[in-house]
Design a protein around this motif. Sequence first.
Motif, PDB file in Angstrom:
ATOM      1  N   SER A 199      74.329  13.713  16.986  1.00  0.00           N
ATOM      2  CA  SER A 199      73.599  14.162  15.810  1.00  0.00           C
ATOM      3  C   SER A 199      73.560  15.676  15.870  1.00  0.00           C
ATOM      4  CB  SER A 199      72.187  13.586  15.791  1.00  0.00           C
ATOM      5  OG  SER A 199      71.479  14.045  16.925  1.00  0.00           O
ATOM      6  N   GLY A 200      73.275  16.283  14.759  1.00  0.00           N
ATOM      7  CA  GLY A 200      73.251  17.737  14.728  1.00  0.00           C
ATOM      8  C   GLY A 200      73.129  18.220  13.309  1.00  0.00           C
ATOM      9  N   PRO A 201      73.184  19.526  13.147  1.00  0.00           N
ATOM     10  CA  PRO A 201      72.973  20.082  11.819  1.00  0.00           C
ATOM     11  C   PRO A 201      74.257  20.196  10.994  1.00  0.00           C
ATOM     12  CG  PRO A 201      73.182  21.846  13.409  1.00  0.00           C
ATOM     13  CD  PRO A 201      73.356  20.559  14.180  1.00  0.00           C
ATOM     14  N   VAL A 202      74.061  20.342   9.702  1.00  0.00           N
ATOM     15  CA  VAL A 202      75.131  20.803   8.826  1.00  0.00           C
ATOM     16  C   VAL A 202      74.605  22.076   8.176  1.00  0.00           C
ATOM     17  CG1 VAL A 202      76.549  20.317   6.792  1.00  0.00           C
ATOM     18  CG2 VAL A 202      75.962  18.460   8.361  1.00  0.00           C
ATOM     19  N   ASP A 203      75.234  23.195   8.480  1.00  0.00           N
ATOM     20  CA  ASP A 203      74.821  24.461   7.880  1.00  0.00           C
ATOM     21  C   ASP A 203      75.659  24.722   6.641  1.00  0.00           C
ATOM     22  OD1 ASP A 203      73.097  24.812   9.956  1.00  0.00           O
ATOM     23  OD2 ASP A 203      74.359  26.234  11.050  1.00  0.00           O
ATOM     24  N   VAL A 204      74.979  25.139   5.592  1.00  0.00           N
ATOM     25  CA  VAL A 204      75.684  25.455   4.347  1.00  0.00           C
ATOM     26  C   VAL A 204      75.576  26.961   4.112  1.00  0.00           C
ATOM     27  CG1 VAL A 204      75.875  24.964   1.875  1.00  0.00           C
ATOM     28  CG2 VAL A 204      75.017  23.196   3.434  1.00  0.00           C
ATOM     29  N   LEU A 205      76.710  27.634   4.111  1.00  0.00           N
ATOM     30  CA  LEU A 205      76.736  29.082   3.887  1.00  0.00           C
ATOM     31  C   LEU A 205      77.427  29.354   2.565  1.00  0.00           C
ATOM     32  CD1 LEU A 205      77.140  28.477   7.116  1.00  0.00           C
ATOM     33  CD2 LEU A 205      77.564  30.896   7.213  1.00  0.00           C
ATOM     34  N   ILE A 206      76.771  30.123   1.736  1.00  0.00           N
ATOM     35  CA  ILE A 206      77.340  30.377   0.409  1.00  0.00           C
ATOM     36  C   ILE A 206      77.346  31.870   0.126  1.00  0.00           C
ATOM     37  CG2 ILE A 206      77.208  29.825  -2.057  1.00  0.00           C
ATOM     38  CD1 ILE A 206      75.527  27.370  -1.303  1.00  0.00           C
ATOM     39  N   SER A 207      78.470  32.366  -0.350  1.00  0.00           N
ATOM     40  CA  SER A 207      78.519  33.771  -0.762  1.00  0.00           C
ATOM     41  C   SER A 207      79.369  33.898  -2.018  1.00  0.00           C
ATOM     42  CB  SER A 207      79.085  34.642   0.361  1.00  0.00           C
ATOM     43  OG  SER A 207      80.414  34.266   0.630  1.00  0.00           O
ATOM     44  N   HIS A 208      79.098  34.940  -2.764  1.00  0.00           N
ATOM     45  CA  HIS A 208      79.841  35.169  -3.993  1.00  0.00           C
ATOM     46  C   HIS A 208      80.205  36.647  -4.056  1.00  0.00           C
ATOM     47  CE1 HIS A 208      79.982  35.451  -8.639  1.00  0.00           C
ATOM     48  NE2 HIS A 208      81.140  35.039  -8.178  1.00  0.00           N
ATOM     49  N   ALA A 209      81.478  36.932  -3.991  1.00  0.00           N
ATOM     50  CA  ALA A 209      81.926  38.324  -4.074  1.00  0.00           C
ATOM     51  C   ALA A 209      83.366  38.353  -4.560  1.00  0.00           C
ATOM     52  CB  ALA A 209      81.837  38.993  -2.704  1.00  0.00           C
ATOM     53  N   ASP A 210      83.721  39.420  -5.240  1.00  0.00           N
ATOM     54  CA  ASP A 210      85.097  39.644  -5.701  1.00  0.00           C
ATOM     55  C   ASP A 210      85.670  38.456  -6.472  1.00  0.00           C
ATOM     56  OD1 ASP A 210      84.947  42.078  -4.317  1.00  0.00           O
ATOM     57  OD2 ASP A 210      85.629  41.128  -2.447  1.00  0.00           O
ATOM     58  N   GLY A 211      84.850  37.872  -7.318  1.00  0.00           N
ATOM     59  CA  GLY A 211      85.352  36.776  -8.139  1.00  0.00           C
ATOM     60  C   GLY A 211      85.621  35.496  -7.376  1.00  0.00           C
ATOM     61  N   LYS A 212      85.041  35.403  -6.188  1.00  0.00           N
ATOM     62  CA  LYS A 212      85.228  34.183  -5.403  1.00  0.00           C
ATOM     63  C   LYS A 212      83.892  33.655  -4.913  1.00  0.00           C
ATOM     64  CE  LYS A 212      89.904  34.739  -3.609  1.00  0.00           C
ATOM     65  NZ  LYS A 212      90.709  34.966  -2.395  1.00  0.00           N
ATOM     66  N   LEU A 213      83.642  32.398  -5.203  1.00  0.00           N
ATOM     67  CA  LEU A 213      82.478  31.720  -4.661  1.00  0.00           C
ATOM     68  C   LEU A 213      82.949  30.943  -3.439  1.00  0.00           C
ATOM     69  CD1 LEU A 213      79.467  30.799  -5.006  1.00  0.00           C
ATOM     70  CD2 LEU A 213      80.385  28.823  -6.228  1.00  0.00           C
ATOM     71  N   SER A 214      82.325  31.242  -2.313  1.00  0.00           N
ATOM     72  CA  SER A 214      82.760  30.618  -1.075  1.00  0.00           C
ATOM     73  C   SER A 214      81.633  29.781  -0.473  1.00  0.00           C
ATOM     74  CB  SER A 214      83.194  31.723  -0.101  1.00  0.00           C
ATOM     75  OG  SER A 214      83.292  31.212   1.200  1.00  0.00           O
ATOM     76  N   VAL A 215      81.930  28.527  -0.191  1.00  0.00           N
ATOM     77  CA  VAL A 215      80.960  27.628   0.444  1.00  0.00           C
ATOM     78  C   VAL A 215      81.552  27.201   1.781  1.00  0.00           C
ATOM     79  CG1 VAL A 215      79.727  25.421   0.286  1.00  0.00           C
ATOM     80  CG2 VAL A 215      80.186  26.743  -1.795  1.00  0.00           C
ATOM     81  N   THR A 216      80.777  27.387   2.845  1.00  0.00           N
ATOM     82  CA  THR A 216      81.253  26.954   4.162  1.00  0.00           C
ATOM     83  C   THR A 216      80.265  25.956   4.759  1.00  0.00           C
ATOM     84  OG1 THR A 216      82.393  29.044   4.571  1.00  0.00           O
ATOM     85  CG2 THR A 216      81.864  27.711   6.495  1.00  0.00           C
ATOM     86  N   LEU A 217      80.799  24.846   5.262  1.00  0.00           N
ATOM     87  CA  LEU A 217      79.983  23.892   6.005  1.00  0.00           C
ATOM     88  C   LEU A 217      80.291  24.090   7.473  1.00  0.00           C
ATOM     89  CD1 LEU A 217      80.505  20.572   3.957  1.00  0.00           C
ATOM     90  CD2 LEU A 217      78.668  22.248   3.715  1.00  0.00           C
ATOM     91  N   GLU A 218      79.256  24.266   8.289  1.00  0.00           N
ATOM     92  CA  GLU A 218      79.447  24.391   9.737  1.00  0.00           C
ATOM     93  C   GLU A 218      78.708  23.276  10.447  1.00  0.00           C
ATOM     94  OE1 GLU A 218      79.912  29.254  10.306  1.00  0.00           O
ATOM     95  OE2 GLU A 218      78.378  28.141  11.405  1.00  0.00           O
ATOM     96  N   ASP A 219      79.349  22.709  11.469  1.00  0.00           N
ATOM     97  CA  ASP A 219      78.675  21.650  12.224  1.00  0.00           C
ATOM     98  C   ASP A 219      79.086  21.699  13.681  1.00  0.00           C
ATOM     99  OD1 ASP A 219      81.241  20.176  10.812  1.00  0.00           O
ATOM    100  OD2 ASP A 219      80.866  19.420  12.829  1.00  0.00           O
ATOM    101  N   ASP A 220      78.305  21.005  14.514  1.00  0.00           N
ATOM    102  CA  ASP A 220      78.529  21.000  15.963  1.00  0.00           C
ATOM    103  C   ASP A 220      79.210  19.728  16.450  1.00  0.00           C
ATOM    104  OD1 ASP A 220      77.196  23.443  16.153  1.00  0.00           O
ATOM    105  OD2 ASP A 220      75.247  22.453  16.263  1.00  0.00           O
ATOM    106  N   ALA A 221      79.726  18.921  15.540  1.00  0.00           N
ATOM    107  CA  ALA A 221      80.378  17.673  15.945  1.00  0.00           C
ATOM    108  C   ALA A 221      81.723  17.978  16.619  1.00  0.00           C
ATOM    109  CB  ALA A 221      80.569  16.767  14.733  1.00  0.00           C
ATOM    110  N   VAL A 222      82.359  16.940  17.165  1.00  0.00           N
ATOM    111  CA  VAL A 222      83.662  17.132  17.800  1.00  0.00           C
ATOM    112  C   VAL A 222      84.627  17.729  16.770  1.00  0.00           C
ATOM    113  CG1 VAL A 222      83.497  15.332  19.553  1.00  0.00           C
ATOM    114  CG2 VAL A 222      84.272  14.734  17.257  1.00  0.00           C
TER     115      VAL A 222
END
Lengths: 104, 145
Positions: B59-82
């Motif tokens: 078990s562990g977290p899912v981190d959601v990172l979101i940024s918007h710059a230069d005409g690009k919306l970027s979403v990143t999911l980070e997790d500690d799983a294998v």
Amino acid sequence: MSLTITAEAKKIAKITLTGEVDSLTAREFQKEIERMAAEAPDELILVAKDLDFISSAGLRVLIFAKQKLGTHLNVYVVGAQPSVVETMVKTGLDNSFNIVDHYL
Amino acid sequence: MERTTFPGTLDSLEGIRLVVKEQAQQAGLAKKPTYALLLAVDEIATNIITHGYDENGGSGPVDVLISHADGKLSVTLEDDAVAFDPLKHTLPDEQFFAQPLENRPIGGMGIHLTLNGVDEFKYEYVNHRNRNTFIMKTEPASAPA
């Protein structure tokens, strides 16, 4: 003269989906399909007018319905929003399901 | 950069979609690409939770990172799983979708919808974390005077 009349009423199952079907809520959807399958309907109508989101988990339940009830079963997806229809088209499900605006 | 941490459980999916939707709206992303992005994020988050954590007894977290710059919306999911690279798994081809339903393998639809819905998808394994990044092009902000 004789007349033989054989009449059979179609058994129609109707499920209304409201809200969002993701991997969590797909479980509820699947349970409902299983309950419906026990009734062996001739036709399945999914009212999808207020279905705002469906992920592949929900699509798998649709496929499961066909597999469980027999691929001859006619399934109608009624009034689905464009994004939902698009997802079904992208995954080729429009070949196996009747996507319609209205079911009369 | 907005970072939100969710527990890696299926009941987090709704909240994950919600933060992504809010940021997509703020970034001015249109309705259709927003839906495609939400679907992509939901599919990958589901994989992280069910394959990454649940099936490995973790078990562990899912981190959601979101940024918007230069005409690009970027979403990143980070997790500690294998380590799990969704791109390393067999991607369904046209033949897959042409198959009668009763013969269809169960997997493959999620990653197909993911890659189909976003402008760019990246996977990295950095510092013992899986990083799945989704990029959507947004309308350029009105030209500076």
